[in-house]
Design an enzyme around this catalytic site. Structure first.
Site, mmCIF file in Angstrom:
data_model
loop_
_atom_site.group_PDB
_atom_site.id
_atom_site.type_symbol
_atom_site.label_atom_id
_atom_site.label_comp_id
_atom_site.label_asym_id
_atom_site.label_seq_id
_atom_site.Cartn_x
_atom_site.Cartn_y
_atom_site.Cartn_z
ATOM 1 N N HIS A 17 -18.025 15.407 23.899
ATOM 2 C CA HIS A 17 -18.225 16.199 22.674
ATOM 3 C C HIS A 17 -19.691 16.153 22.245
ATOM 4 O O HIS A 17 -20.268 17.161 21.860
ATOM 5 C CB HIS A 17 -17.389 15.622 21.512
ATOM 6 C CG HIS A 17 -15.904 15.709 21.692
ATOM 7 N ND1 HIS A 17 -15.079 14.615 21.564
ATOM 8 C CD2 HIS A 17 -15.095 16.752 21.970
ATOM 9 C CE1 HIS A 17 -13.819 14.986 21.740
ATOM 10 N NE2 HIS A 17 -13.799 16.282 22.003
ATOM 11 N N ARG A 90 -14.004 22.194 30.282
ATOM 12 C CA ARG A 90 -14.176 21.186 31.330
ATOM 13 C C ARG A 90 -13.751 21.762 32.676
ATOM 14 O O ARG A 90 -14.575 22.100 33.509
ATOM 15 C CB ARG A 90 -13.380 19.924 30.986
ATOM 16 C CG ARG A 90 -13.995 19.116 29.849
ATOM 17 C CD ARG A 90 -13.030 18.132 29.288
ATOM 18 N NE ARG A 90 -11.817 18.804 28.850
ATOM 19 C CZ ARG A 90 -10.843 18.246 28.161
ATOM 20 N NH1 ARG A 90 -10.899 16.979 27.878
ATOM 21 N NH2 ARG A 90 -9.793 18.939 27.776
ATOM 22 N N SER A 128 -10.527 12.632 24.907
ATOM 23 C CA SER A 128 -10.195 11.610 23.905
ATOM 24 C C SER A 128 -8.928 10.873 24.324
ATOM 25 O O SER A 128 -8.813 9.656 24.150
ATOM 26 C CB SER A 128 -9.966 12.257 22.533
ATOM 27 O OG SER A 128 -11.112 12.937 22.118
#
Ligand code: PNS
Length: 159
Positions: A17, A90, A128
């Site tokens: 991020h 991604r 995450s």
């Protein structure tokens, strides 16, 4: 003043991020990192904790602010006067969801662009969820998260 919104769950913020934030902040005059309130999804960190961890991590970048929003992202972006919504991509697995989100948001407010930044190679596998999973079982995640987050994860999981 060219403002962009970088929305997400950020539970918690990762170096992936942070990479997107750094790159987007060089393209726009101002970048708001916006943490979504999602009542259907209970996170590891509260929204306030996530905001604090992001603030701590972006302190060195002058034109970035951190905020929260409830309801629809496109309404928040519109009310903020943002020119664009920034999302990181991604792998191809991200694409379907991101494409749908972009299509829907641009149907609602065509004047707000969605801008995809492709994740840098070293972060292309990072999420995450994965970081939390490793931290939960006591593996250090310092290489993948800002220092404040590594510390907060250690505290959360009591390692
Ligand atoms: O980090 P995430 O979980 O991939 O972020 C997803 C997020 C928060 C950007 C997305 O779920 C969102 O925009 N939520 C707000 C509600 C909304 O606008 N939903 C419609 C999207 S088409």
């Amino acid at each position: 003043m060219r403002l962009a919104i970088y929305p997400g769950s950020f539970d918690p913020i990762t170096n992936g991020h942070l990479d997107i934030i750094g790159r987007a902040s060089r393209i726009f005059d101002r970048l708001t990192v916006a943490v979504a309130h999602n009542s259907a999804k209970r996170g590891l960190f509260t929204v306030n904790e996530r905001v604090e961890l992001i603030r701590e991590s972006v302190r060195a970048i002058g034109n970035v602010e951190v905020s929260t929003f409830e309801g629809l992202l496109i309404d928040y972006a519109s009310d903020s006067g943002a020119l664009a919504i920034v999302r990181g991509l991604r792998a191809v697995t991200d694409f379907d969801y991101e494409y749908a989100m972009h299509q829907m948001n641009s149907e609602m407010s065509p004047e707000i662009e969605t801008m995809f930044l492709v994740a840098s190679k070293e972060f292309s596998y990072l999420s995450s969820t994965i970081v939390k999973e490793f931290a939960r079982y006591g593996r250090p995640v310092d290489n993948f998260t800002p220092p404040a987050v590594s510390e907060a994860l250690l505290k959360k999981f009591g390692h």
